[in-house]
Scaffold this motif. Structure first.
Motif, PDB file in Angstrom:
ATOM      1  N   MET A  26       0.859  -1.181   0.000  1.00 24.93           N
ATOM      2  CA  MET A  26       0.000   0.000   0.000  1.00 24.93           C
ATOM      3  C   MET A  26       0.898   1.234   0.000  1.00 24.93           C
ATOM      4  N   SER A  27       0.558   2.187  -0.830  1.00 17.47           N
ATOM      5  CA  SER A  27       1.308   3.443  -0.848  1.00 17.47           C
ATOM      6  C   SER A  27       0.350   4.599  -0.642  1.00 17.47           C
ATOM      7  N   ASP A  28       0.812   5.589   0.093  1.00 15.96           N
ATOM      8  CA  ASP A  28      -0.002   6.750   0.399  1.00 15.96           C
ATOM      9  C   ASP A  28       0.849   7.990   0.199  1.00 15.96           C
ATOM     10  N   GLY A  29       0.511   8.797  -0.789  1.00 13.06           N
ATOM     11  CA  GLY A  29       1.272  10.005  -1.067  1.00 13.06           C
ATOM     12  C   GLY A  29       0.692  11.213  -0.363  1.00 13.06           C
ATOM     13  N   TRP A  30       1.553  12.119   0.049  1.00 14.60           N
ATOM     14  CA  TRP A  30       1.121  13.348   0.695  1.00 14.60           C
ATOM     15  C   TRP A  30       2.208  14.405   0.548  1.00 14.60           C
ATOM     16  N   THR A  31       1.876  15.635   0.842  1.00 12.15           N
ATOM     17  CA  THR A  31       2.819  16.749   0.733  1.00 12.15           C
ATOM     18  C   THR A  31       3.057  17.325   2.118  1.00 12.15           C
ATOM     19  N   ASN A  40       4.426   7.070   1.699  1.00 11.97           N
ATOM     20  CA  ASN A  40       4.586   6.068   2.740  1.00 11.97           C
ATOM     21  C   ASN A  40       4.307   4.705   2.126  1.00 11.97           C
ATOM     22  N   PHE A  41       5.155   3.732   2.431  1.00 10.24           N
ATOM     23  CA  PHE A  41       4.951   2.368   1.974  1.00 10.24           C
ATOM     24  C   PHE A  41       4.650   1.480   3.162  1.00 10.24           C
ATOM     25  N   LEU A  42       3.540   0.754   3.034  1.00 10.43           N
ATOM     26  CA  LEU A  42       3.117  -0.195   4.055  1.00 10.43           C
ATOM     27  C   LEU A  42       2.867  -1.534   3.377  1.00 10.43           C
ATOM     28  N   VAL A  43       2.979  -2.600   4.146  1.00  6.57           N
ATOM     29  CA  VAL A  43       2.681  -3.927   3.625  1.00  6.57           C
ATOM     30  C   VAL A  43       1.633  -4.552   4.534  1.00  6.57           C
ATOM     31  N   ASN A  44       0.557  -5.029   3.917  1.00  3.10           N
ATOM     32  CA  ASN A  44      -0.517  -5.661   4.658  1.00  3.10           C
ATOM     33  C   ASN A  44      -0.554  -7.141   4.344  1.00  3.10           C
ATOM     34  N   GLY A  45      -0.597  -7.947   5.383  1.00  3.86           N
ATOM     35  CA  GLY A  45      -0.667  -9.396   5.226  1.00  3.86           C
ATOM     36  C   GLY A  45      -1.585  -9.990   6.271  1.00  3.86           C
ATOM     37  N   ALA A  46      -1.499 -11.299   6.433  1.00 10.66           N
ATOM     38  CA  ALA A  46      -2.391 -12.023   7.344  1.00 10.66           C
ATOM     39  C   ALA A  46      -2.283 -11.557   8.795  1.00 10.66           C
ATOM     40  N   LYS A  47      -1.103 -11.103   9.212  1.00  7.11           N
ATOM     41  CA  LYS A  47      -0.896 -10.674  10.602  1.00  7.11           C
ATOM     42  C   LYS A  47      -1.151  -9.188  10.819  1.00  7.11           C
ATOM     43  N   GLY A  48      -1.458  -8.446   9.758  1.00  9.11           N
ATOM     44  CA  GLY A  48      -1.716  -7.022   9.909  1.00  9.11           C
ATOM     45  C   GLY A  48      -0.843  -6.189   8.983  1.00  9.11           C
ATOM     46  N   THR A  49      -0.735  -4.911   9.313  1.00  5.16           N
ATOM     47  CA  THR A  49      -0.044  -3.953   8.462  1.00  5.16           C
ATOM     48  C   THR A  49       1.261  -3.503   9.105  1.00  5.16           C
ATOM     49  N   VAL A  50       2.308  -3.400   8.284  1.00  2.00           N
ATOM     50  CA  VAL A  50       3.622  -2.962   8.737  1.00  2.00           C
ATOM     51  C   VAL A  50       4.029  -1.733   7.928  1.00  2.00           C
ATOM     52  N   PHE A  51       4.385  -0.645   8.620  1.00  2.00           N
ATOM     53  CA  PHE A  51       4.963   0.508   7.949  1.00  2.00           C
ATOM     54  C   PHE A  51       6.400   0.149   7.597  1.00  2.00           C
ATOM     55  N   MET A  52       6.762   0.320   6.308  1.00  2.00           N
ATOM     56  CA  MET A  52       8.110  -0.047   5.873  1.00  2.00           C
ATOM     57  C   MET A  52       9.028   1.165   5.727  1.00  2.00           C
ATOM     58  N   GLU A  53       8.555   2.195   5.051  1.00  2.00           N
ATOM     59  CA  GLU A  53       9.394   3.376   4.880  1.00  2.00           C
ATOM     60  C   GLU A  53       8.595   4.521   4.278  1.00  2.00           C
ATOM     61  N   SER A  54       9.183   5.688   4.386  1.00  2.00           N
ATOM     62  CA  SER A  54       8.654   6.882   3.741  1.00  2.00           C
ATOM     63  C   SER A  54       9.731   7.394   2.799  1.00  2.00           C
ATOM     64  N   VAL A  55       9.340   7.718   1.561  1.00  2.00           N
ATOM     65  CA  VAL A  55      10.285   8.120   0.526  1.00  2.00           C
ATOM     66  C   VAL A  55       9.964   9.533   0.061  1.00  2.00           C
ATOM     67  N   ASP A  56      11.002  10.369  -0.029  1.00  2.00           N
ATOM     68  CA  ASP A  56      10.823  11.679  -0.641  1.00  2.00           C
ATOM     69  C   ASP A  56      10.761  11.440  -2.143  1.00  2.00           C
ATOM     70  N   GLY A  64       4.704   8.771 -14.885  1.00  2.00           N
ATOM     71  CA  GLY A  64       4.405   7.384 -14.553  1.00  2.00           C
ATOM     72  C   GLY A  64       5.650   6.520 -14.554  1.00  2.00           C
ATOM     73  N   GLU A  65       6.601   6.837 -15.422  1.00  2.00           N
ATOM     74  CA  GLU A  65       7.840   6.053 -15.514  1.00  2.00           C
ATOM     75  C   GLU A  65       8.620   6.100 -14.199  1.00  2.00           C
ATOM     76  N   LYS A  66       8.741   7.266 -13.617  1.00  2.00           N
ATOM     77  CA  LYS A  66       9.473   7.397 -12.346  1.00  2.00           C
ATOM     78  C   LYS A  66       8.746   6.703 -11.206  1.00  2.00           C
ATOM     79  N   VAL A  67       7.418   6.836 -11.164  1.00  2.00           N
ATOM     80  CA  VAL A  67       6.636   6.148 -10.133  1.00  2.00           C
ATOM     81  C   VAL A  67       6.768   4.638 -10.321  1.00  2.00           C
ATOM     82  N   PHE A  68       6.747   4.181 -11.571  1.00  2.00           N
ATOM     83  CA  PHE A  68       6.949   2.762 -11.857  1.00  2.00           C
ATOM     84  C   PHE A  68       8.279   2.276 -11.295  1.00  2.00           C
ATOM     85  N   GLU A  69       9.352   3.033 -11.528  1.00  2.00           N
ATOM     86  CA  GLU A  69      10.677   2.642 -11.022  1.00  2.00           C
ATOM     87  C   GLU A  69      10.665   2.499  -9.499  1.00  2.00           C
ATOM     88  N   LEU A  70      10.021   3.441  -8.821  1.00  2.00           N
ATOM     89  CA  LEU A  70       9.939   3.404  -7.365  1.00  2.00           C
ATOM     90  C   LEU A  70       9.151   2.189  -6.885  1.00  2.00           C
TER      91      LEU A  70
END
Length: 109
Positions: A26-31, A40-56, A64-70
């Motif tokens: 899951m990704s959530d963009g904000w300014t 913000n990148f989060l991963v959701n699985g059977a045990k719940g959601t984990v915040f992984m990192e926030s990227v500038d 779209g090409e740059k977002v694809f690379e990310l």
């Protein structure tokens, strides 16, 4: 055991479930107040959601090409075989990135 070790073990418990049952990225963009575009990148699985990192992603958000690379790098980090789907907002750059990602990685939605 220090707090960093506890968190690492907690995340490892989630990661073991991702390989068994799959997960969603899951990704959530904000300014922020400095007008930087952050994702913000989060991963959701059977045990719940984990915040992984926030990227500038200020330099990524224009095409779209740059977002694809990310997103593609993040899928690689989690493991393509573990990822069932990627959930983003519906901006045209994310839609374009999603199409490129599905073309490259046939098992993602």
């Amino acid at each position: 055991m220090n707090e960093v070790q506890k968190v690492e073990e907690w995340v490892e418990g989630h990661q073991s479930e991702w390989s068994k049952f799959g997960c969603s990225i899951m990704s959530d963009g904000w300014t922020d107040r400095k007008q930087r575009t952050l994702i913000n990148f989060l991963v959701n699985g059977a045990k719940g959601t984990v915040f992984m990192e926030s990227v500038d992603a200020s330099s990524y958000m224009k095409t779209g090409e740059k977002v694809f690379e990310l997103l593609d790098k993040f899928v690689e980090r989690i493991g393509e075989k573990n990822v069932v789907q990627i959930i983003t907002d519906n901006g045209s750059n994310f839609k374009s990135a999603g199409k490129m990602l599905m073309a490259k990685r046939k098992n993602l939605f």
